[in-house]
Design a protein around this motif. Structure first.
Motif, PDB file in Angstrom:
ATOM      1  N   GLU A 124      -2.004  -2.637 -10.282  1.00 37.60           N
ATOM      2  CA  GLU A 124      -1.341  -3.744 -10.963  1.00 37.60           C
ATOM      3  C   GLU A 124      -1.624  -3.727 -12.465  1.00 37.60           C
ATOM      4  OE1 GLU A 124       0.529  -7.046  -9.545  1.00 37.60           O
ATOM      5  OE2 GLU A 124       1.213  -4.979  -9.180  1.00 37.60           O
ATOM      6  N   ALA A 125      -2.894  -3.482 -12.814  1.00 35.68           N
ATOM      7  CA  ALA A 125      -3.245  -3.458 -14.230  1.00 35.68           C
ATOM      8  C   ALA A 125      -2.564  -2.288 -14.941  1.00 35.68           C
ATOM      9  CB  ALA A 125      -4.766  -3.360 -14.376  1.00 35.68           C
ATOM     10  N   PHE A 126      -2.568  -1.126 -14.321  1.00 38.13           N
ATOM     11  CA  PHE A 126      -1.966   0.041 -14.957  1.00 38.13           C
ATOM     12  C   PHE A 126      -0.447  -0.095 -15.033  1.00 38.13           C
ATOM     13  CE2 PHE A 126      -0.626   4.529 -15.266  1.00 38.13           C
ATOM     14  CZ  PHE A 126      -1.427   4.940 -16.322  1.00 38.13           C
ATOM     15  N   ARG A 127       0.160  -0.703 -14.007  1.00 39.26           N
ATOM     16  CA  ARG A 127       1.615  -0.905 -14.031  1.00 39.26           C
ATOM     17  C   ARG A 127       2.009  -1.827 -15.179  1.00 39.26           C
ATOM     18  NH1 ARG A 127       5.545  -4.466 -11.312  1.00 39.26           N
ATOM     19  NH2 ARG A 127       3.839  -5.616 -10.313  1.00 39.26           N
ATOM     20  N   ASP A 128       1.274  -2.918 -15.375  1.00 40.48           N
ATOM     21  CA  ASP A 128       1.579  -3.815 -16.491  1.00 40.48           C
ATOM     22  C   ASP A 128       1.375  -3.114 -17.832  1.00 40.48           C
ATOM     23  OD1 ASP A 128       2.290  -5.819 -14.780  1.00 40.48           O
ATOM     24  OD2 ASP A 128       0.478  -7.034 -15.084  1.00 40.48           O
ATOM     25  N   HIS A 129       0.307  -2.340 -17.928  1.00 42.73           N
ATOM     26  CA  HIS A 129       0.030  -1.603 -19.163  1.00 42.73           C
ATOM     27  C   HIS A 129       1.145  -0.592 -19.443  1.00 42.73           C
ATOM     28  CE1 HIS A 129      -2.231   0.558 -22.215  1.00 42.73           C
ATOM     29  NE2 HIS A 129      -2.250   1.657 -21.484  1.00 42.73           N
ATOM     30  N   TRP A 130       1.574   0.117 -18.436  1.00 45.72           N
ATOM     31  CA  TRP A 130       2.653   1.101 -18.561  1.00 45.72           C
ATOM     32  C   TRP A 130       3.958   0.427 -18.980  1.00 45.72           C
ATOM     33  CZ3 TRP A 130       6.493   2.205 -14.428  1.00 45.72           C
ATOM     34  CH2 TRP A 130       7.226   3.377 -14.647  1.00 45.72           C
ATOM     35  N   ASN A 131       4.236  -0.717 -18.392  1.00 48.88           N
ATOM     36  CA  ASN A 131       5.452  -1.461 -18.760  1.00 48.88           C
ATOM     37  C   ASN A 131       5.387  -1.964 -20.208  1.00 48.88           C
ATOM     38  OD1 ASN A 131       6.902  -1.184 -16.355  1.00 48.88           O
ATOM     39  ND2 ASN A 131       5.879  -2.954 -15.417  1.00 48.88           N
ATOM     40  N   GLU A 132       4.207  -2.427 -20.607  1.00 50.79           N
ATOM     41  CA  GLU A 132       4.044  -2.898 -21.985  1.00 50.79           C
ATOM     42  C   GLU A 132       4.318  -1.783 -22.995  1.00 50.79           C
ATOM     43  OE1 GLU A 132       0.107  -4.430 -22.237  1.00 50.79           O
ATOM     44  OE2 GLU A 132       0.528  -6.228 -21.010  1.00 50.79           O
ATOM     45  N   GLN A 133       4.007  -0.556 -22.602  1.00 53.97           N
ATOM     46  CA  GLN A 133       4.249   0.595 -23.481  1.00 53.97           C
ATOM     47  C   GLN A 133       5.641   1.183 -23.283  1.00 53.97           C
ATOM     48  OE1 GLN A 133       1.854   1.152 -25.740  1.00 53.97           O
ATOM     49  NE2 GLN A 133       0.865  -0.598 -24.718  1.00 53.97           N
ATOM     50  N   GLN A 134       6.502   0.454 -22.534  1.00 62.35           N
ATOM     51  CA  GLN A 134       7.894   0.852 -22.282  1.00 62.35           C
ATOM     52  C   GLN A 134       7.995   2.132 -21.464  1.00 62.35           C
ATOM     53  OE1 GLN A 134      10.148   0.716 -25.956  1.00 62.35           O
ATOM     54  NE2 GLN A 134       9.544  -1.393 -26.349  1.00 62.35           N
ATOM     55  N   GLN A 135       7.097   2.248 -20.489  1.00 64.78           N
ATOM     56  CA  GLN A 135       7.148   3.259 -19.438  1.00 64.78           C
ATOM     57  C   GLN A 135       7.210   4.700 -19.965  1.00 64.78           C
ATOM     58  OE1 GLN A 135      10.327   2.193 -16.721  1.00 64.78           O
ATOM     59  NE2 GLN A 135       9.309   0.292 -16.115  1.00 64.78           N
ATOM     60  N   PRO A 136       6.267   5.102 -20.778  1.00 66.95           N
ATOM     61  CA  PRO A 136       6.259   6.500 -21.248  1.00 66.95           C
ATOM     62  C   PRO A 136       6.098   7.471 -20.091  1.00 66.95           C
ATOM     63  CG  PRO A 136       4.213   5.376 -21.824  1.00 66.95           C
ATOM     64  CD  PRO A 136       5.130   4.324 -21.309  1.00 66.95           C
ATOM     65  N   ASP A 137       6.808   8.602 -20.172  1.00 64.95           N
ATOM     66  CA  ASP A 137       6.833   9.501 -19.023  1.00 64.95           C
ATOM     67  C   ASP A 137       5.584  10.366 -18.905  1.00 64.95           C
ATOM     68  OD1 ASP A 137       7.234  11.312 -21.087  1.00 64.95           O
ATOM     69  OD2 ASP A 137       9.278  11.844 -20.497  1.00 64.95           O
ATOM     70  N   HIS A 138       4.717  10.387 -19.917  1.00 67.91           N
ATOM     71  CA  HIS A 138       3.515  11.206 -19.797  1.00 67.91           C
ATOM     72  C   HIS A 138       2.339  10.437 -19.197  1.00 67.91           C
ATOM     73  CE1 HIS A 138       2.765   9.157 -23.663  1.00 67.91           C
ATOM     74  NE2 HIS A 138       1.481   9.337 -23.396  1.00 67.91           N
ATOM     75  N   TYR A 139       2.473   9.155 -18.924  1.00 65.21           N
ATOM     76  CA  TYR A 139       1.393   8.401 -18.303  1.00 65.21           C
ATOM     77  C   TYR A 139       1.178   8.900 -16.863  1.00 65.21           C
ATOM     78  CZ  TYR A 139       0.632   4.784 -21.865  1.00 65.21           C
ATOM     79  OH  TYR A 139       0.288   4.116 -23.016  1.00 65.21           O
ATOM     80  N   ARG A 140      -0.079   8.804 -16.397  1.00 62.01           N
ATOM     81  CA  ARG A 140      -0.402   9.221 -15.034  1.00 62.01           C
ATOM     82  C   ARG A 140      -1.442   8.288 -14.423  1.00 62.01           C
ATOM     83  NH1 ARG A 140       3.431  11.628 -16.054  1.00 62.01           N
ATOM     84  NH2 ARG A 140       3.876  13.858 -15.915  1.00 62.01           N
ATOM     85  N   PHE A 141      -1.244   7.982 -13.131  1.00 65.37           N
ATOM     86  CA  PHE A 141      -2.241   7.284 -12.312  1.00 65.37           C
ATOM     87  C   PHE A 141      -2.591   8.243 -11.183  1.00 65.37           C
ATOM     88  CE2 PHE A 141      -3.978   4.773  -8.952  1.00 65.37           C
ATOM     89  CZ  PHE A 141      -4.499   3.605  -9.492  1.00 65.37           C
ATOM     90  N   HIS A 142      -3.773   8.844 -11.255  1.00 68.68           N
ATOM     91  CA  HIS A 142      -4.177   9.862 -10.278  1.00 68.68           C
ATOM     92  C   HIS A 142      -5.199   9.259  -9.321  1.00 68.68           C
ATOM     93  CE1 HIS A 142      -5.378  14.329  -9.546  1.00 68.68           C
ATOM     94  NE2 HIS A 142      -5.549  13.601  -8.457  1.00 68.68           N
ATOM     95  N   HIS A 143      -4.819   9.190  -8.067  1.00 65.83           N
ATOM     96  CA  HIS A 143      -5.656   8.605  -7.018  1.00 65.83           C
ATOM     97  C   HIS A 143      -6.309   9.732  -6.224  1.00 65.83           C
ATOM     98  CE1 HIS A 143      -7.008   5.957  -3.857  1.00 65.83           C
ATOM     99  NE2 HIS A 143      -6.234   6.530  -2.955  1.00 65.83           N
ATOM    100  N   VAL A 144      -7.653   9.763  -6.215  1.00 64.50           N
ATOM    101  CA  VAL A 144      -8.405  10.814  -5.535  1.00 64.50           C
ATOM    102  C   VAL A 144      -8.788  10.313  -4.149  1.00 64.50           C
ATOM    103  CG1 VAL A 144     -10.419  12.313  -5.621  1.00 64.50           C
ATOM    104  CG2 VAL A 144      -9.258  11.654  -7.746  1.00 64.50           C
ATOM    105  N   SER A 145      -8.275  10.987  -3.115  1.00 63.01           N
ATOM    106  CA  SER A 145      -8.495  10.533  -1.746  1.00 63.01           C
ATOM    107  C   SER A 145      -9.104  11.643  -0.902  1.00 63.01           C
ATOM    108  CB  SER A 145      -7.177  10.015  -1.158  1.00 63.01           C
ATOM    109  OG  SER A 145      -7.406   9.335   0.063  1.00 63.01           O
ATOM    110  N   THR A 146      -9.000  11.510   0.404  1.00 59.96           N
ATOM    111  CA  THR A 146      -9.761  12.330   1.344  1.00 59.96           C
ATOM    112  C   THR A 146      -8.882  12.852   2.475  1.00 59.96           C
ATOM    113  OG1 THR A 146     -11.543  12.225   3.002  1.00 59.96           O
ATOM    114  CG2 THR A 146     -10.382  10.190   2.535  1.00 59.96           C
ATOM    115  N   ASP A 147      -9.302  13.964   3.064  1.00 62.94           N
ATOM    116  CA  ASP A 147      -8.590  14.474   4.242  1.00 62.94           C
ATOM    117  C   ASP A 147      -8.846  13.635   5.485  1.00 62.94           C
ATOM    118  OD1 ASP A 147     -11.250  15.203   4.663  1.00 62.94           O
ATOM    119  OD2 ASP A 147     -10.825  17.321   5.046  1.00 62.94           O
TER     120      ASP A 147
END
Length: 374
Positions: A124-147
């Protein structure tokens, strides 16, 4: 996003990364890796410094001009908003998680709080931040998970691929599955440029001593039993943490938003075989062990509830699309790991007990690790 579009995305000359859980095992190794590879990037490390977070993991980096450490909680939305805005973050790499299966069996609430609600708050925080910056295409949210989100395999089942249905069997893996689903949904619903990686069992420097490999190394040094669950035939795919970090770099720099990449070490090993190999390495590399051969310390104990029988990763996709393969075999990675723990007693001794110094006696050994097994 298609491959053609991805190839045309303008990536900045330097990035500004927020790394959650960056004082933990994999997170700290990633911070070291990324700083070596991209010394001009800004790295902001957010960690709550609970039992597995350790500032000593980052000690050599904390005075670097481009690195900032912040002690904080990923569930603290106002602090996240301020940090994202103040640091102009464009890349969020999310390691922060409760990760030990045994702990999840006895205390699942913390796993839901951190792994599910914490990931939701970050999204939620990153989505709002990304929207505030007008959705730049180089932004990334990388979620590290498990098998472990994929469940358990039989002896002849094909390895987990990115299309394997989820079937988590522990509170830990269920909480990670929930966070994976949230990340996927935020890409498909909001267009958030997310990436998900599901890795196999990591090992290497800075791993908290409740996990199998450091626990066995330390117990061998103390002459204590090496408890092995059940018949010891459970199989895991072992991934050296340095290889994991290079795979994460490949995904962050070349991966396609919305995609999932499985990361494995191509090293399926039975638990008992791994413990025996550790014993042999310790016998070779540690000159004064209280019990020799250290295989005599192996003790079979009652299996833990819901113990998955086999994990295996099919890493075809990341190899084909991003050109990544692991550099270490489990034999070479295991040797490097044992050598590191033998050379860094000052790192792990305080994690057993702040009052203890080598040599330990049986009576002095910390109760914290006596019930932790592979």
């Amino acid at each position: 996003m298609s491959q053609a579009i991805q190839d045309n995305v303008h990536l900045p000359a330097t990035r500004r990364l927020l790394i959650t859980g960056g004082a933990g095992f994999i997170g700290a190794n990633f911070v070291h890796h990324w700083h070596r590879a991209y010394p001009g990037d800004r790295l902001v490390i957010l960690d709550a410094l609970t039992y597995a977070g350790n500032l000593q993991n980052l000690e050599s980096l904390l005075e670097e001009e481009n690195i900032r450490f912040v002690q904080g909680d990923i569930c603290d939305r106002p602090s996240l908003d301020s940090l994202l805005r103040e640091e102009a973050i464009d890349t969020l790499v999310h390691f922060a998680a409760e990760s030990h299966v045994d702990r999840s069996i006895f205390g699942p609430a913390a796993f839901v709080q951190t792994n599910v609600l914490g990931t939701f708050t970050l999204l939620e925080a990153f989505r709002d931040h990304w929207n505030e910056q007008q959705q730049p295409d180089h932004y990334r949210f990388h979620h590290v998970s498990t098998d472990e989100v994929y469940g358990s395999l039989g002896p002849n089942d094909p390895a987990f691929s990115e299309t394997t249905p989820y079937a988590p069997n522990s509170p830990y893996s269920a909480s990670k599955a929930g966070s994976d689903h949230l990340v996927r949904a935020y890409h498909h619903t909001y267009g958030l440029p997310t990436l998900i990686t599901n890795c196999s069992n990591n090992y290497g420097p800075y791993q908290f001593p409740e996990k199998l490999i450091p626990l066995m190394c330390i117990n061998i040094l103390l002459g204590r039993p090496l408890p092995v669950y059940g018949d010891g035939q459970n199989v895991r795919d072992w991934l050296y943490v340095g290889d994991h970090c290079s795979a994460l770099e490949a995904v962050l720099t070349r991966g396609i938003p919305g995609e999932v990449y499985n990361i494995g070490g191509n090293n399926e090993v039975k638990n008992l075989d791994l413990v025996q190999a550790l014993c042999d390495l310790m016998d070779e590399l540690a000159p004064q062990l209280p019990v020799r051969p250290s295989r005599n310390l192996i003790t079979f104990v009652k299996d833990r509830p819901g113990h998955d029988r086999r994990y295996a990763i099919d890493a075809t996709k990341i190899k084909a699309q991003l050109g990544w393969t692991p550099a270490e075999t489990w034999q070479t990675g295991l040797r490097r790991t044992v050598e590191w723990y033998l050379a860094h007693p000052f790192w792990w001794q305080p994690l057993l007990s702040k009052k203890l110094t080598l040599p330990y006696t049986s009576a002095e050994f910390s109760d914290l690790f006596q019930t932790t097994r592979c």
